[in-house]
Scaffold this motif. Sequence first.
Motif, PDB file in Angstrom:
ATOM      1  N   UNK A 193       0.803  -1.222   0.000  1.00 36.45           N
ATOM      2  CA  UNK A 193       0.000   0.000   0.000  1.00 36.45           C
ATOM      3  C   UNK A 193       0.839   1.277   0.000  1.00 36.45           C
ATOM      4  N   UNK A 194       2.161   1.128   0.037  1.00 42.08           N
ATOM      5  CA  UNK A 194       2.998   2.328   0.101  1.00 42.08           C
ATOM      6  C   UNK A 194       3.421   2.815  -1.282  1.00 42.08           C
ATOM      7  N   UNK A 195       3.013   2.078  -2.319  1.00 40.91           N
ATOM      8  CA  UNK A 195       3.360   2.502  -3.685  1.00 40.91           C
ATOM      9  C   UNK A 195       2.085   2.684  -4.498  1.00 40.91           C
ATOM     10  N   UNK A 196       1.985   3.805  -5.188  1.00 42.54           N
ATOM     11  CA  UNK A 196       0.824   4.050  -6.045  1.00 42.54           C
ATOM     12  C   UNK A 196       1.314   4.295  -7.465  1.00 42.54           C
ATOM     13  N   UNK A 197       0.799   3.533  -8.389  1.00 41.64           N
ATOM     14  CA  UNK A 197       1.133   3.720  -9.798  1.00 41.64           C
ATOM     15  C   UNK A 197      -0.018   4.486 -10.455  1.00 41.64           C
ATOM     16  N   UNK A 198       0.293   5.632 -11.043  1.00 38.95           N
ATOM     17  CA  UNK A 198      -0.741   6.484 -11.629  1.00 38.95           C
ATOM     18  C   UNK A 198      -0.854   6.193 -13.124  1.00 38.95           C
ATOM     19  N   UNK A 199      -2.053   5.820 -13.567  1.00 38.27           N
ATOM     20  CA  UNK A 199      -2.285   5.562 -14.993  1.00 38.27           C
ATOM     21  C   UNK A 199      -3.432   6.443 -15.484  1.00 38.27           C
ATOM     22  N   UNK A 200      -3.549   6.525 -16.789  1.00 37.35           N
ATOM     23  CA  UNK A 200      -4.600   7.345 -17.370  1.00 37.35           C
ATOM     24  C   UNK A 200      -5.945   6.604 -17.371  1.00 37.35           C
ATOM     25  N   UNK A 201      -5.920   5.327 -17.814  1.00 35.11           N
ATOM     26  CA  UNK A 201      -7.166   4.570 -17.958  1.00 35.11           C
ATOM     27  C   UNK A 201      -7.045   3.184 -17.328  1.00 35.11           C
ATOM     28  N   UNK A 202      -8.183   2.578 -17.047  1.00 33.49           N
ATOM     29  CA  UNK A 202      -8.216   1.220 -16.489  1.00 33.49           C
ATOM     30  C   UNK A 202      -7.491   0.224 -17.396  1.00 33.49           C
TER      31      UNK A 202
END
Lengths: 210, 210
Positions: free
Chosen positions: A91-100
Motif C-alpha cells: 500500500x505504500x506505492x501508487x502507480x498512476x495511470x490514465x485509464x483502467x
Amino acid sequence: MKNDLYPLNRRLPVYTRPLARLIEQLQRLPGVGPKSAQRLALYLIKRPDAEIEALAEALIQAKQQVGLCQQCFHLSAEPICEICRNPNRDKSTICVVSESRDLIALEKTREYRGLYHVLGGVISPMDGIGPEQLTVEALVRRVSQEKVKEVILAINPSVEGETTTLYVGQLVRPFTKVTRIAFGLPMGGDLEYADEVTLARALEGRRELE
Amino acid sequence: MKNDLYPLNRRLPVYTRPLARLIEQLQRLPGVGPKSAQRLALYLIKRPDAEIEALAEALIQAKQQVGLCQQCFHLSAEPICEICRNPNRDKSTICVVSESRDLIALEKTREYRGLYHVLGGVISPMDGIGPEQLTVEALVRRVSQEKVKEVILAINPSVEGETTTLYVGQLVRPFTKVTRIAFGLPMGGDLEYADEVTLARALEGRRELE
C-alpha cells in the motif's frame, strides 16, 4: 398495406426493419463501419436465442453493475476494487495511470505489487479536459493523507500525457518520492526503424552495465 | 470474504466480473479479438444507459422478429419479404444468390428489378453442406410452377460457388433460360495486378465492341 407501395426507386435497399435497426446500433461502436456492422448483424441473427440473450444480458449487467473504485477509480463492481482490498498488495506505492486498460496492461506483467490510481484521462485543453475532469485532486488527497513512499507515473508519452505527467508530478512531489516509467527502444525493437524521439529517450535513459 | 484471499499469483489480471463477462461475450463475435473486445467493452461501459439498452433491445428484437421469407428465403420480419410483395417487380426473373448479403449488394446497384432466391449457402461437402441443407428444392419448385422466363445465377466464383452454380443450373435448365453473371477485371482494376484466373475469365467473357 403501405409496404405494397414501396417504390423501386427508394434511396437504398435496406434489410427488414429490426435487422436494419440492429445494424444501425452496431455501427455506433468504435471501429465498426457499415460493412462490419452488417456482417456482425447477419452473424448474430443466425446464432441461437440463448447466445443473443447472453450478450444482451452481459451488456445490461455490465452497464448497471460496473462503477469506479472509490479509492483508485479503477472499474469495479464493488465500492472498493479487488486490488485496493487485497491485503497482499504493497500500500505504500501508487502507480498512476490514465485509464483502467493501462492498469490491466501493467497487471499483466505480474511485476507490480503496489496499488494504482486511475486518472480517467489526460489533461487536454483542446478537448476541454482539465485537471478538474480527472481524479487528480483525489490522488493528492490520497498521497498527502496516507503513508505513500513512492508514486510511479505511468502515463502514455503523448503530448497530453507528458503535460499530465509533469502536472501530476509537481502536485505530488511535496509528499513523496515521484518516479516515472522508462521510455526507450521496445524489446525486440530495431534501432534502424525506431523513430528519433524514441531513440533520444533511449539514449537519455541509458544505464550503466552491471 | 473470498475476494480478500485473492492471491497475487492468480493466472491473469481480470476486470471486475460483469465487465469480464461482457468482454468474453464480445470476443465471440466474428473478427473481434481479445483486444478489440476489451476496447469495445470499455467504450460501452462509458456510454449512457439509454444507448446500451437500445443496443441490447435491438439485438433481442432482431433475433426474435427476423426470419426468412417463405418464398425467396431472404431475411424478413414478415412471412413474405418486401421484395416478393412489391407489385412493381418483374416476377418472371429470379436471381439466385448464396446469402442475403449478396442480395443486398445486388439491390444497391439499382439495376435489377426481378425477384431473388437465397440459397442459404453453397454446396460444400467438406463442411457437410449438400443441396438438402440449401433451399435448392424450393427454387426448383418455384421455377417449375411459376412463369419464370430467366434464372440468373449470381453466386461467388469460389470452388464451392462454381459447384453450386453448375448443380443449380442443371436442375433449373429444364424449366427456363438460365444465365450467370459475368466475371472479369473489376472496374478500376489493373491488368498487371489481376490474378490469372480473373484474367482468364475476362478473356473468356470478352464481347464485341459496339
